[in-house]
Design a protein around this motif. Structure first.
Motif, PDB file in Angstrom:
ATOM      1  N   PRO A 186      -4.841   6.277  18.228  1.00 35.35           N
ATOM      2  CA  PRO A 186      -3.991   6.761  17.003  1.00 35.35           C
ATOM      3  C   PRO A 186      -4.344   5.984  15.737  1.00 35.35           C
ATOM      4  N   TYR A 187      -4.154   6.842  14.640  1.00 35.23           N
ATOM      5  CA  TYR A 187      -4.580   6.434  13.301  1.00 35.23           C
ATOM      6  C   TYR A 187      -3.625   6.839  12.363  1.00 35.23           C
ATOM      7  N   LEU A 188      -3.731   6.428  11.200  1.00 27.71           N
ATOM      8  CA  LEU A 188      -2.579   6.721  10.093  1.00 27.71           C
ATOM      9  C   LEU A 188      -2.527   8.030   9.785  1.00 27.71           C
ATOM     10  N   ASN A 189      -1.148   8.602   9.469  1.00 35.58           N
ATOM     11  CA  ASN A 189      -0.826   9.817   9.082  1.00 35.58           C
ATOM     12  C   ASN A 189      -0.764   9.845   7.626  1.00 35.58           C
ATOM     13  N   LEU A 190      -1.913  10.096   6.917  1.00 34.29           N
ATOM     14  CA  LEU A 190      -1.824  10.159   5.451  1.00 34.29           C
ATOM     15  C   LEU A 190      -1.071  11.176   4.910  1.00 34.29           C
ATOM     16  N   LYS A 191      -0.379  10.823   3.689  1.00 32.73           N
ATOM     17  CA  LYS A 191       0.524  11.663   2.971  1.00 32.73           C
ATOM     18  C   LYS A 191      -0.227  12.171   1.790  1.00 32.73           C
ATOM     19  N   THR A 192      -1.584  11.713   1.518  1.00 31.30           N
ATOM     20  CA  THR A 192      -2.290  12.014   0.367  1.00 31.30           C
ATOM     21  C   THR A 192      -3.884  12.284   0.838  1.00 31.30           C
ATOM     22  N   CYS A 193      -4.596  12.627  -0.177  1.00 36.93           N
ATOM     23  CA  CYS A 193      -6.068  12.800  -0.012  1.00 36.93           C
ATOM     24  C   CYS A 193      -6.642  13.229   1.198  1.00 36.93           C
ATOM     25  N   ILE A 194      -7.576  13.926   1.067  1.00 35.94           N
ATOM     26  CA  ILE A 194      -8.681  14.685   2.008  1.00 35.94           C
ATOM     27  C   ILE A 194      -9.782  13.338   2.337  1.00 35.94           C
ATOM     28  N   LEU A 195     -10.087  13.020   3.644  1.00 32.56           N
ATOM     29  CA  LEU A 195     -10.994  12.007   3.830  1.00 32.56           C
ATOM     30  C   LEU A 195     -12.510  12.692   3.165  1.00 32.56           C
ATOM     31  N   GLY A 196     -13.200  11.764   2.763  1.00 34.10           N
ATOM     32  CA  GLY A 196     -14.486  12.107   2.215  1.00 34.10           C
ATOM     33  C   GLY A 196     -14.530  12.750   0.730  1.00 34.10           C
TER      34      GLY A 196
ATOM     35  N   ILE B 150       0.808  -1.185  -0.081  1.00 37.92           N
ATOM     36  CA  ILE B 150      -0.136   0.081   0.007  1.00 37.92           C
ATOM     37  C   ILE B 150       0.720   1.371  -0.141  1.00 37.92           C
ATOM     38  N   SER B 151       0.675   2.034  -0.748  1.00 37.86           N
ATOM     39  CA  SER B 151       1.290   3.387  -0.820  1.00 37.86           C
ATOM     40  C   SER B 151       0.410   4.432  -0.267  1.00 37.86           C
ATOM     41  N   GLY B 152       1.112   5.627   0.170  1.00 42.24           N
ATOM     42  CA  GLY B 152       0.233   6.968   0.523  1.00 42.24           C
ATOM     43  C   GLY B 152       0.286   7.050   2.040  1.00 42.24           C
TER      44      GLY B 152
ATOM     45  N   LEU C 265      -9.091   1.941   5.979  1.00 45.88           N
ATOM     46  CA  LEU C 265      -8.657   2.529   4.520  1.00 45.88           C
ATOM     47  C   LEU C 265      -9.223   2.163   3.713  1.00 45.88           C
ATOM     48  N   TYR C 266      -9.475   3.093   2.268  1.00 44.67           N
ATOM     49  CA  TYR C 266      -9.962   2.743   1.284  1.00 44.67           C
ATOM     50  C   TYR C 266      -8.810   3.024   0.165  1.00 44.67           C
ATOM     51  N   THR C 267      -8.745   2.573  -0.942  1.00 45.27           N
ATOM     52  CA  THR C 267      -7.511   2.443  -1.881  1.00 45.27           C
ATOM     53  C   THR C 267      -8.240   2.041  -3.122  1.00 45.27           C
ATOM     54  N   PHE C 268      -7.159   2.777  -4.316  1.00 47.86           N
ATOM     55  CA  PHE C 268      -7.528   2.317  -5.717  1.00 47.86           C
ATOM     56  C   PHE C 268      -6.034   1.754  -6.158  1.00 47.86           C
ATOM     57  N   ARG C 269      -6.367   0.891  -7.321  1.00 43.35           N
ATOM     58  CA  ARG C 269      -5.057   0.310  -7.707  1.00 43.35           C
ATOM     59  C   ARG C 269      -4.490   1.253  -8.517  1.00 43.35           C
ATOM     60  N   SER C 270      -3.199   1.462  -8.552  1.00 44.80           N
ATOM     61  CA  SER C 270      -2.229   1.953  -9.599  1.00 44.80           C
ATOM     62  C   SER C 270      -1.253   0.929 -10.164  1.00 44.80           C
TER      63      SER C 270
ATOM     64  N   PHE D 158      -1.546  -0.465  -4.233  1.00 45.06           N
ATOM     65  CA  PHE D 158      -2.807   0.252  -3.794  1.00 45.06           C
ATOM     66  C   PHE D 158      -2.687   1.532  -3.127  1.00 45.06           C
ATOM     67  N   ARG D 159      -3.155   2.608  -3.737  1.00 45.72           N
ATOM     68  CA  ARG D 159      -2.699   3.897  -3.068  1.00 45.72           C
ATOM     69  C   ARG D 159      -4.095   4.248  -2.299  1.00 45.72           C
ATOM     70  N   VAL D 160      -3.571   4.902  -1.231  1.00 46.56           N
ATOM     71  CA  VAL D 160      -4.527   5.162  -0.269  1.00 46.56           C
ATOM     72  C   VAL D 160      -5.303   6.589  -0.790  1.00 46.56           C
ATOM     73  N   HIS D 161      -6.763   6.266  -0.678  1.00 48.75           N
ATOM     74  CA  HIS D 161      -7.439   7.423  -1.233  1.00 48.75           C
ATOM     75  C   HIS D 161      -8.176   8.166  -0.047  1.00 48.75           C
ATOM     76  N   GLY D 162      -8.521   7.452   1.140  1.00 50.38           N
ATOM     77  CA  GLY D 162      -9.042   7.879   2.205  1.00 50.38           C
ATOM     78  C   GLY D 162      -8.973   7.179   3.578  1.00 50.38           C
ATOM     79  N   GLN D 163      -9.349   7.508   4.718  1.00 53.71           N
ATOM     80  CA  GLN D 163      -9.435   6.763   5.817  1.00 53.71           C
ATOM     81  C   GLN D 163     -10.446   7.450   6.748  1.00 53.71           C
ATOM     82  N   LEU D 164     -11.042   6.545   7.485  1.00 53.76           N
ATOM     83  CA  LEU D 164     -12.269   6.630   8.207  1.00 53.76           C
ATOM     84  C   LEU D 164     -11.704   5.973   9.707  1.00 53.76           C
ATOM     85  N   PRO D 165     -11.296   6.822  10.912  1.00 52.93           N
ATOM     86  CA  PRO D 165     -11.121   6.309  12.179  1.00 52.93           C
ATOM     87  C   PRO D 165     -12.472   5.547  12.396  1.00 52.93           C
TER      88      PRO D 165
END
Length: 531
Positions: free
Chosen positions: A359-369, A239-241, A279-284, A291-298
């Motif tokens: 604690p939850y992930l520190n995303l380097k990409t994408c705004i939730l939602g 997973i990336s991102g 986490l939800y991701t799309f395939r790159s 699989f690149r992270v698009h968003g996260q929901l705590p």
């Protein structure tokens, strides 16, 4: 015994007649050919030998092949991996040789014992396993740290995984000794169930189980920690991102495909459920498949609405996050939907009962939602944590890619069940539209079947991911008029496999069901043999 247990004419098995000494004489084209002992204990012992061959080769992936790669480097981050395995690899060489001799004797003499071998072998090797269990978690933690902090070591490991003999993710080989302990326990239990209490082998098997039980007390504790850490390490690489997926207290729960709804309609996405975040991701595809992270929901304060009133799609449900954030998703079947709902609701209930902020992930990409998603094909970042960079291609035989291509999911409990089931041996394979049977050495592990020409080959010729497949006995319309045949089917892909005995057939059915998520079905598979 020729042909790994099959008669010389492996294409034509007929019913045989048992002799008083327990052997079988089989008539093939009017010729009488000796087959093998019919005692169930023989086939249990043979399973021990078949799996020991594979186990020794798995140890050598670290002890020989990975050691060779490390010897080319001045850095020593991987030395602890080799040290963890080398004593076990050295000890199992003589064990394998002894098993080969014993089975050869058994095939020439119908009566033989295996309990004394198991007891003496375990007495010699279990102190090494005690040492292995004591050091496994520190070695795995050091490996994860080295992968995260050393770009050079990270690339070395990724390059090694692309070599043919490294047919599984590297960390999987570090868990093989723990898996072997569980298999020894299964073998001994099978023998104790088979032998009457007055059998000469019964007491030795009982003593072997008692000694093994002392080590397994520690082993089962380590299993949960090690399998979870390995799963987090593997997902971090696929997973990336984001950074730092491996965190203290975080547990893997489920991974798999769901259709996510947006204004463009439903699109397949890969979801990863952990004990504190979804986490939800799309395939790159660029620079490599990941699989690149698009968003996260705590998960804290998350709610799940089981019915979808907006799209009217079957098997859909809504996940409500913090504030007004929500996702509408659909599973591929009612069963898949129930699996996701059960794990989501259970994990949410557990986290809501814990005081304080998780604690939850520190995303380097994408705004939730975000409503509009970037489609497949957009490149992931070129740094080291983003799927290995441009120097690597798709990692071999990972469950993430298996779930994606089969549009299914697996849970941590599925992982543990598959971990406790492994098998090796000769099978005859037939394709749906082919006439003859092909003899192959087959290894089942990590939700895959791996195919070799023989057990001596250093790498598999091909592999088959079992996720999504159904295993059954052939129907009349299949036209398979042979005993001990099971059928694997996924959509229009159909394979037939033929085992050598009733016991072996039952074992293959059992372990494959553990990977195809049919293990909840309690069907007995047995042939009544008439001699």
């Amino acid at each position: 015994m020729p042909n790994g247990g099959y008669p010389q004419d492996i294409g034509e098995l007929s019913s045989g007649k048992m002799l008083r000494n327990g052997d079988v004489v089989e008539e093939v084209d009017g010729r009488k050919t000796k087959r093998w002992p019919t005692d169930k204990a023989y086939f249990i012992a043979k399973e021990l030998l078949m799996t020991e061959r594979t186990y020794k080769k798995d140890l050598d992936v670290i002890n020989i092949w990975f050691r060779e790669e490390l010897s080319k480097e001045s850095e020593s981050e991987g030395d602890s991996l080799v040290t963890l395995i080398e004593l076990l690899a050295d000890a199992h060489g003589p064990c394998l040789q002894e098993m080969e001799v014993r089975l050869a004797r058994w095939e020439s003499n119908a009566r033989h014992n295996i309990g004394d071998y198991l007891y003496n072998a375990l007495l010699n090797v279990l102190p090494l396993y005690d040492q292995y269990l004591e050091n496994l978690m520190p070695v795995l933690e050091k490996f994860e740290y080295s992968m995260r902090t050393s770009k050079h070591f990270d690339q070395l490991c990724r390059d090694f995984e692309l070599q043919k003999h490294c047919y599984l993710p590297l960390t999987s080989f570090l868990l093989k000794p723990l898996q072997r302990l569980l298999h020894y326990n299964s073998i001994i239990d099978s023998l104790l169930d088979h032998y009457p209490k007055d059998h000469t082998d019964f007491e030795d098997c009982l003593a072997a189980r008692d000694r093994l039980g002392e080590t397994l007390l520690e082993g089962l504790t380590v299993l949960n920690q090690a399998e979870n850490l390995v799963q987090l390490c593997e997902l971090q690489r696929d997973i990336s991102g984001f950074d730092n997926l491996v965190q203290e207290g975080r547990r893997f729960i489920r991974q798999g495909c769901l259709q996510k709804y947006s204004r463009k309609g439903f699109q397949q996405r890969m979801f990863f459920l952990f004990s504190d975040v979804l986490l939800y991701t799309f395939r790159s595809q660029q620079p490599t498949q990941c699989f690149r992270v698009h968003g996260q929901l705590p998960l804290k304060n998350m709610k799940v609405q089981e019915n979808d009133n907006k799209t009217g799609t079957d098997y859909a449900f809504i996940i409500h996050g913090i504030g007004n954030q929500s996702l509408t998703v659909a599973a591929c079947s009612e069963e898949e939907k129930e699996r996701w709902l059960e794990d989501l609701n259970t994990t949410i209930a557990q986290i809501d009962s814990v005081e304080g902020k998780m604690p939850y992930l520190n995303l380097k990409t994408c705004i939730l939602g975000s409503v509009d998603e970037v489609g497949d094909g957009v490149g992931c970042e070129s740094d080291r944590t983003s799927c290995g960079g441009a120097k690597t291609s798709q990692r071999r035989n990972t469950t993430v890619h298996g779930c994606w291509h089969r549009n299914t999911s697996i849970s941590y409990s599925d992982q543990l069940r598959a971990f406790q089931n492994q098998l090796s041996g000769f099978l005859l394979r037939k394709f749906k539209n082919s006439n003859g049977w092909q003899k192959l050495w087959v290894v089942f592990t990590n939700f895959y079947l791996f195919f070799y020409k023989s057990h001596q080959d250093s790498f598999p010729l091909a592999s088959l991911p079992l996720l999504g497949y159904m295993v059954s006995q052939p129907s009349d319309k299949d036209g398979i008029n042979k005993d001990f045949v099971f059928k694997l089917q996924f959509k229009n892909h159909v394979y037939f496999f033929r085992a050598e005995s009733d016991y072996t057939f039952g074992r293959w059915m059992e372990v494959i069901k553990s990977a195809t998520q049919q293990s909840h079905t309690t069907t007995s598979y047995s042939f009544k043999e008439e001699y």
